[in-house]
Design an enzyme around this catalytic site. Sequence first.
Site, PDB file in Angstrom:
ATOM      1  CG  PHE A  70      53.373 -30.109 -55.679  1.00 27.09           C
ATOM      2  CD1 PHE A  70      52.765 -30.169 -54.434  1.00 27.09           C
ATOM      3  CD2 PHE A  70      52.709 -30.640 -56.771  1.00 27.09           C
ATOM      4  CE1 PHE A  70      51.514 -30.763 -54.285  1.00 27.09           C
ATOM      5  CE2 PHE A  70      51.462 -31.232 -56.642  1.00 27.09           C
ATOM      6  CZ  PHE A  70      50.859 -31.290 -55.390  1.00 27.09           C
ATOM      7  CB  SER A 182      68.109 -24.992 -53.312  1.00 23.44           C
ATOM      8  OG  SER A 182      67.843 -25.800 -52.184  1.00 23.44           O
TER       9      SER A 182
END
Length: 359
Positions: A70, A182
């Site tokens: 974010f 990831s």
Amino acid sequence: MSFFNMVKPLIYKTDPELAHDLVDLAMRTARRCPLFFNPLVKANFVDDVMLHQKIWDLEFKNPVGVAAGFDKHATMVYGWPALGFGWGEIGAVTPKPQPGNEKPRAWRHIEYEAVQNAYGFNNEGVEVIKKRLKKIYPFILPIGANIGKNKTTPEERAVEDYKILVNELKDVVDFFVVNVSSPNTPGLRDLLNAEFISSLFGELKNLTDKPILIKFSPDMEDELIINLANYSVLAGADGIIVTNTTVNYDLVNSEIKRGGISGKPLAQRSYEVLRIVAGEVFGKVPIISVGGIDSAEEAYKRIKAGASLLQVYTAIIYKGPGIVGEINRGLIELLKKDGYSHISEAIGVEIPKKLENKA
């Protein structure tokens, strides 16, 4: 109808990455305008003793934090309280700046309340981000740094990248999250193995006394999750975050086969992984749950399953900027309803007790 619901159709017509950049701009602008910023903090930030926790000698005003991705460049930290967050994670940060993967690299799946991203650790590099953090640290809320290797760094030199990041950031953040889960950096998930974890934590623990956490993938087999949870604790991990995004594209019937899925479709698997990890290491290290949390009820479910802290991101896109405040206020009501006077009393209450060997 709320203002957010009124403008949602317009937001969803905007490219997802552009929309995120506009949020970044708005957050940076808002803090310079107290008449706008202060009412947001008052409306969204929940500071109630029932939710206060001290973990790793850090004070958490509420359990809901900013999920990594974010605030990639640590440009929005001042704005976290305006969205109601009690703590947060910047990054992922890499030693050298990198542009990330080719665009487009973010897609909404509106009917599923999900997002698919293939950003690839796009960030300005540790030197720029360190300078930015120096200006605000120490902050009123705990700040963590999600750290990852550069795309061009070969696997055999990955530990060196993480060492650089810890050395550079150890004086401007409160804790670290080692990102080896990831799906957007080729070969990164291959580092989720006992040998690498042992080597990595052995090196990093010599560089800092600050907590170092590890983040797990939801796409591992349950047996591997069990083994890595136990091994991570033995290797020195101070906490475990479950989970990163998933590459199970069937969850959203996506024809795009790259990147990771976040949001509501991830909720069930994220919860399952939380239960598995909590069943192994609850009480040894704190566990943080992230993935599909979009309501107080879902947040409470994770807390009872063993999560001390929570993170959200995609929920803001679909529920609006007031969702964190709603979750925290709802948690207080749910705790009271069940007769608890503090969040700590509810953490892990639904973890099944292992059968004792009576032989």
